[in-house]
Write a protein that holds these residues in place. Structure first.
Motif, mmCIF file in Angstrom:
data_model
loop_
_atom_site.group_PDB
_atom_site.id
_atom_site.type_symbol
_atom_site.label_atom_id
_atom_site.label_comp_id
_atom_site.label_asym_id
_atom_site.label_seq_id
_atom_site.Cartn_x
_atom_site.Cartn_y
_atom_site.Cartn_z
ATOM 1 N N GLU A 1 -14.497 -2.763 -1.429
ATOM 2 C CA GLU A 1 -13.524 -1.596 -0.123
ATOM 3 C C GLU A 1 -12.603 -2.267 0.237
ATOM 4 N N ARG A 2 -13.474 -3.337 1.102
ATOM 5 C CA ARG A 2 -12.136 -3.992 2.180
ATOM 6 C C ARG A 2 -11.254 -4.831 1.658
ATOM 7 N N GLU A 3 -11.192 -5.764 0.173
ATOM 8 C CA GLU A 3 -10.117 -5.722 -0.633
ATOM 9 C C GLU A 3 -9.011 -4.584 -0.858
ATOM 10 N N ALA A 4 -9.674 -3.103 -1.750
ATOM 11 C CA ALA A 4 -8.894 -2.548 -2.334
ATOM 12 C C ALA A 4 -8.253 -1.949 -0.879
ATOM 13 N N ALA B 1 -6.913 -3.596 1.754
ATOM 14 C CA ALA B 1 -5.869 -4.529 1.608
ATOM 15 C C ALA B 1 -4.793 -4.785 0.548
ATOM 16 N N ILE B 2 -5.064 -4.369 0.347
ATOM 17 C CA ILE B 2 -3.996 -4.416 -1.339
ATOM 18 C C ILE B 2 -2.842 -3.056 -0.421
ATOM 19 N N PHE B 3 -3.716 -1.134 -0.729
ATOM 20 C CA PHE B 3 -3.034 -0.884 -0.344
ATOM 21 C C PHE B 3 -2.122 -1.263 1.061
ATOM 22 N N GLU B 4 -3.002 -1.733 2.498
ATOM 23 C CA GLU B 4 -2.062 -1.774 3.318
ATOM 24 C C GLU B 4 -0.659 -2.451 2.816
ATOM 25 N N ARG B 5 -0.835 -3.581 1.989
ATOM 26 C CA ARG B 5 0.533 -4.437 1.741
ATOM 27 C C ARG B 5 1.572 -3.304 0.888
ATOM 28 N N CYS B 6 0.728 -2.859 0.344
ATOM 29 C CA CYS B 6 1.636 -2.138 -0.584
ATOM 30 C C CYS B 6 2.423 -0.631 -0.045
ATOM 31 N N ARG C 1 -6.878 7.215 -1.359
ATOM 32 C CA ARG C 1 -8.366 7.417 -1.791
ATOM 33 C C ARG C 1 -9.314 6.604 -2.580
ATOM 34 N N ILE C 2 -10.694 6.178 -2.216
ATOM 35 C CA ILE C 2 -11.698 5.156 -2.597
ATOM 36 C C ILE C 2 -13.139 5.642 -2.492
ATOM 37 N N LYS C 3 -13.528 5.174 -4.457
ATOM 38 C CA LYS C 3 -15.303 5.045 -3.688
ATOM 39 C C LYS C 3 -15.405 4.314 -4.917
ATOM 40 N N PRO C 4 -16.349 4.296 -5.160
ATOM 41 C CA PRO C 4 -16.791 3.309 -6.090
ATOM 42 C C PRO C 4 -16.849 3.292 -7.624
ATOM 43 N N THR C 5 -15.985 4.638 -7.951
ATOM 44 C CA THR C 5 -16.068 4.718 -9.526
ATOM 45 C C THR C 5 -14.186 5.096 -9.554
ATOM 46 N N GLN C 6 -13.610 5.153 -8.046
ATOM 47 C CA GLN C 6 -12.375 5.900 -8.309
ATOM 48 C C GLN C 6 -11.533 4.623 -7.567
ATOM 49 N N ILE C 7 -10.337 4.732 -7.279
ATOM 50 C CA ILE C 7 -9.412 3.783 -6.362
ATOM 51 C C ILE C 7 -8.295 4.280 -6.850
ATOM 52 N N CYS C 8 -7.460 4.974 -5.701
ATOM 53 C CA CYS C 8 -6.015 5.694 -6.462
ATOM 54 C C CYS C 8 -5.328 5.646 -4.377
ATOM 55 N N PHE C 9 -3.927 4.515 -5.153
ATOM 56 C CA PHE C 9 -2.792 4.262 -3.863
ATOM 57 C C PHE C 9 -1.639 5.502 -4.412
ATOM 58 N N ASP C 10 -1.845 6.771 -3.824
ATOM 59 C CA ASP C 10 -0.992 7.299 -3.769
ATOM 60 C C ASP C 10 0.358 7.623 -2.862
ATOM 61 N N ARG C 11 1.708 7.902 -3.134
ATOM 62 C CA ARG C 11 3.029 8.213 -3.159
ATOM 63 C C ARG C 11 3.325 6.213 -2.841
ATOM 64 N N GLU D 1 -2.736 -6.709 -8.580
ATOM 65 C CA GLU D 1 -2.993 -7.426 -7.515
ATOM 66 C C GLU D 1 -5.086 -6.297 -8.118
ATOM 67 N N LEU D 2 -4.656 -4.682 -8.167
ATOM 68 C CA LEU D 2 -6.023 -4.390 -8.368
ATOM 69 C C LEU D 2 -7.233 -4.586 -9.592
ATOM 70 N N TYR D 3 -5.634 -4.643 -10.474
ATOM 71 C CA TYR D 3 -6.117 -5.597 -11.923
ATOM 72 C C TYR D 3 -7.279 -6.726 -11.324
ATOM 73 N N ALA D 4 -6.595 -7.228 -10.675
ATOM 74 C CA ALA D 4 -7.006 -8.648 -9.981
ATOM 75 C C ALA D 4 -8.039 -8.618 -9.256
ATOM 76 N N LEU D 5 -8.277 -7.678 -8.295
ATOM 77 C CA LEU D 5 -9.731 -7.622 -7.662
ATOM 78 C C LEU D 5 -10.555 -7.382 -8.869
ATOM 79 N N VAL D 6 -10.679 -5.895 -9.580
ATOM 80 C CA VAL D 6 -12.099 -5.881 -10.198
ATOM 81 C C VAL D 6 -12.332 -6.355 -11.551
ATOM 82 N N GLU D 7 -10.994 -7.363 -11.535
ATOM 83 C CA GLU D 7 -11.477 -8.966 -12.568
ATOM 84 C C GLU D 7 -12.409 -9.716 -12.743
ATOM 85 N N THR D 8 -12.290 -9.923 -11.047
ATOM 86 C CA THR D 8 -13.892 -10.164 -9.939
ATOM 87 C C THR D 8 -15.243 -10.353 -10.587
ATOM 88 N N TYR D 9 -14.899 -8.995 -10.716
ATOM 89 C CA TYR D 9 -16.202 -8.484 -11.604
ATOM 90 C C TYR D 9 -16.884 -8.080 -12.315
#
Length: 155
Positions: free
Chosen positions: A66-69, A71-76, A84-94, A106-114
């Motif tokens: 969540e912290r890393e997601a 951070a991605i959102f804040e940069r973009c 909107r964030i939860k363990p099963t879904q992330i949405c960066f809106d607008r 960036e989000l792909y790279a984050l998820v890929e680490t798991y």
């Protein structure tokens, strides 16, 4: 489609969201979609295409995830964006479209680490030419005159 590389598409193209979902589910790759509107775009990630191992890893390390997601959102993000964030879904809106594309990478790279290590290496090699440690804007495909990417779908 037999190749792992796909053109970015919009709603007028024949390659639709459901095809992308089925591709991601079959290959166990992160399901990431950018839904674009006239002036903004939303980035959506859903865990449903991941293996049970990857899902368990995300849930076990959710605070870091969540912290890393965030951070991605804040940069973009821009002032109109929201998260909107939860363990099963992330949405960066607008987001602005160019920022949405970068956020999706960036989000792909984050998820890929798991992803389990052998699978992550195979996916990285197939999707990013072995350079999953570098998150860069997608290169331009001269034959189409638009960005080319394989980690997410733009609709």
């Amino acid at each position: 489609m037999s190749k792992a590389t796909f053109d970015l598409v919009d709603a007028r193209d024949s390659f639709m969201d459901t095809d992308w979902f089925h591709h991601c589910r079959q290959t166990r790759t992160p399901y990431i979609v950018i839904r674009s509107a006239e002036t903004s775009a939303d980035v959506l990630w859903d865990y449903v295409t991941l293996s049970l191992d990857a899902d368990a890893r995300i849930r076990a390390d959710f605070q870091r995830f969540e912290r890393e997601a965030r951070a991605i959102f804040e940069r973009c993000a821009n002032p109109d964006s929201y998260l909107r964030i939860k363990p099963t879904q992330i949405c960066f809106d607008r987001l602005e479209l160019d920022r949405a594309k970068h956020a999706a990478l960036e989000l792909y790279a984050l998820v890929e680490t798991y992803l389990p290590a052998p699978h992550a290496q195979q996916v990285a090699s197939r999707l990013f030419g072995g350079h999953a440690d570098r998150v860069e804007p997608p290169p331009v495909a001269p034959e189409h005159g638009r960005a080319r990417e394989s980690a997410f779908l733009v609709t």
